[in-house]
Scaffold this motif. Structure first.
Motif, PDB file in Angstrom:
ATOM      1  N   PRO A  33       0.839  -1.196   0.000  1.00 20.39           N
ATOM      2  CA  PRO A  33       0.000   0.000   0.000  1.00 20.39           C
ATOM      3  C   PRO A  33       0.873   1.244   0.000  1.00 20.39           C
ATOM      4  O   PRO A  33       1.905   1.292   0.662  1.00 20.39           O
ATOM      5  CB  PRO A  33      -0.789  -0.114   1.308  1.00 20.39           C
ATOM      6  N   GLU A  34       0.472   2.210  -0.765  1.00 18.25           N
ATOM      7  CA  GLU A  34       1.252   3.430  -0.927  1.00 18.25           C
ATOM      8  C   GLU A  34       0.446   4.637  -0.488  1.00 18.25           C
ATOM      9  O   GLU A  34      -0.779   4.653  -0.643  1.00 18.25           O
ATOM     10  CB  GLU A  34       1.638   3.611  -2.404  1.00 18.25           C
ATOM     11  N   PRO A  35       1.115   5.644   0.039  1.00 21.12           N
ATOM     12  CA  PRO A  35       0.407   6.893   0.322  1.00 21.12           C
ATOM     13  C   PRO A  35      -0.328   7.387  -0.923  1.00 21.12           C
ATOM     14  O   PRO A  35       0.185   7.283  -2.039  1.00 21.12           O
ATOM     15  CB  PRO A  35       1.530   7.852   0.724  1.00 21.12           C
ATOM     16  N   GLY A  36      -1.531   7.861  -0.715  1.00 13.65           N
ATOM     17  CA  GLY A  36      -2.363   8.336  -1.826  1.00 13.65           C
ATOM     18  C   GLY A  36      -3.394   7.323  -2.281  1.00 13.65           C
ATOM     19  O   GLY A  36      -4.377   7.689  -2.923  1.00 13.65           O
ATOM     20  N   GLU A  37      -3.200   6.038  -1.955  1.00 13.24           N
ATOM     21  CA  GLU A  37      -4.179   5.022  -2.305  1.00 13.24           C
ATOM     22  C   GLU A  37      -5.330   5.070  -1.317  1.00 13.24           C
ATOM     23  O   GLU A  37      -5.164   5.453  -0.161  1.00 13.24           O
ATOM     24  CB  GLU A  37      -3.548   3.625  -2.301  1.00 13.24           C
ATOM     25  N   SER A  38      -6.500   4.634  -1.768  1.00 13.59           N
ATOM     26  CA  SER A  38      -7.693   4.656  -0.928  1.00 13.59           C
ATOM     27  C   SER A  38      -8.077   3.252  -0.497  1.00 13.59           C
ATOM     28  O   SER A  38      -7.805   2.278  -1.200  1.00 13.59           O
ATOM     29  CB  SER A  38      -8.859   5.283  -1.689  1.00 13.59           C
ATOM     30  N   PHE A  39      -8.712   3.174   0.667  1.00 15.18           N
ATOM     31  CA  PHE A  39      -9.203   1.900   1.171  1.00 15.18           C
ATOM     32  C   PHE A  39     -10.536   2.106   1.870  1.00 15.18           C
ATOM     33  O   PHE A  39     -10.851   3.198   2.339  1.00 15.18           O
ATOM     34  CB  PHE A  39      -8.198   1.239   2.118  1.00 15.18           C
ATOM     35  N   TYR A  40     -11.315   1.036   1.903  1.00 12.35           N
ATOM     36  CA  TYR A  40     -12.595   1.032   2.600  1.00 12.35           C
ATOM     37  C   TYR A  40     -12.398   0.331   3.935  1.00 12.35           C
ATOM     38  O   TYR A  40     -11.830  -0.754   3.995  1.00 12.35           O
ATOM     39  CB  TYR A  40     -13.654   0.308   1.773  1.00 12.35           C
ATOM     40  N   ASP A  41     -12.873   0.954   5.008  1.00 12.29           N
ATOM     41  CA  ASP A  41     -12.768   0.388   6.348  1.00 12.29           C
ATOM     42  C   ASP A  41     -14.135  -0.174   6.742  1.00 12.29           C
ATOM     43  O   ASP A  41     -15.095   0.573   6.900  1.00 12.29           O
ATOM     44  CB  ASP A  41     -12.329   1.473   7.333  1.00 12.29           C
ATOM     45  N   PHE A  42     -14.212  -1.502   6.872  1.00 15.26           N
ATOM     46  CA  PHE A  42     -15.467  -2.154   7.231  1.00 15.26           C
ATOM     47  C   PHE A  42     -15.941  -1.769   8.625  1.00 15.26           C
ATOM     48  O   PHE A  42     -17.134  -1.706   8.882  1.00 15.26           O
ATOM     49  CB  PHE A  42     -15.322  -3.685   7.165  1.00 15.26           C
ATOM     50  N   SER A  43     -15.011  -1.504   9.535  1.00  9.81           N
ATOM     51  CA  SER A  43     -15.404  -1.222  10.917  1.00  9.81           C
ATOM     52  C   SER A  43     -16.064   0.146  11.078  1.00  9.81           C
ATOM     53  O   SER A  43     -16.859   0.340  11.985  1.00  9.81           O
ATOM     54  CB  SER A  43     -14.200  -1.343  11.864  1.00  9.81           C
TER      55      SER A  43
END
Length: 133
Positions: A33-43
């Motif tokens: 994972p790199e800075p600037g990438e997006s992710f979805y947090d299930f919690s």
């Protein structure tokens, strides 16, 4: 005018089963994972942008806005076409060809013929095949 969808959406990710999520985290490297990438947090049911990745022992934490952190296992990346192709080609073959008004995709003896705006959707379907085993 219809535009090509370039990355997964939260709605796509929410279609994954618990077992598929577990298999994704256990068997497929998210890459780095790199800075600037997006992710979805299930919690938290939120999308965040990575500012830094920290590791402590065997655990990885994604740092996002304001220095907050998330455990790697509660998140799923909003993968783009290139990242999906990288994941799918790891340890198996995938063939993607364009044709007049769409795409032909061959993955693990499965054949998909889709419209030009549906490439990421069929690549996600192939990823789900890979992580459902």
């Amino acid at each position: 005018m219809n535009f090509i969808k370039h990355q997964l959406t939260v709605e796509d990710i929410k279609t994954l089963t618990e077992k598929e999520l577990e298999n994704f985290h256990e068997s497929i490297l998210w890459g780095d994972p790199e800075p600037g990438e997006s992710f979805y947090d299930f919690s938290t049911d939120e999308v965040h942008t990575i500012t830094e990745v920290r590791s402590e022992g065997n655990s990885f934490f994604l740092v996002y806005e304001g220095g907050k952190t998330d455990d790697w296992d509660t998140c799923f990346p909003l993968l783009n076409v290139g990242q999906l192709l990288d994941l799918l080609s790891f340890e198996t073959n995938i063939e993607v060809r364009s044709w007049g008004s769409g795409w032909l995709v061959v993955y693990e003896d499965q054949f998909f013929k889709v419209g030009r705006n549906e490439l990421i959707d069929v690549l996600f379907k192939a990823l789900k095949l890979k992580i459902s085993k």
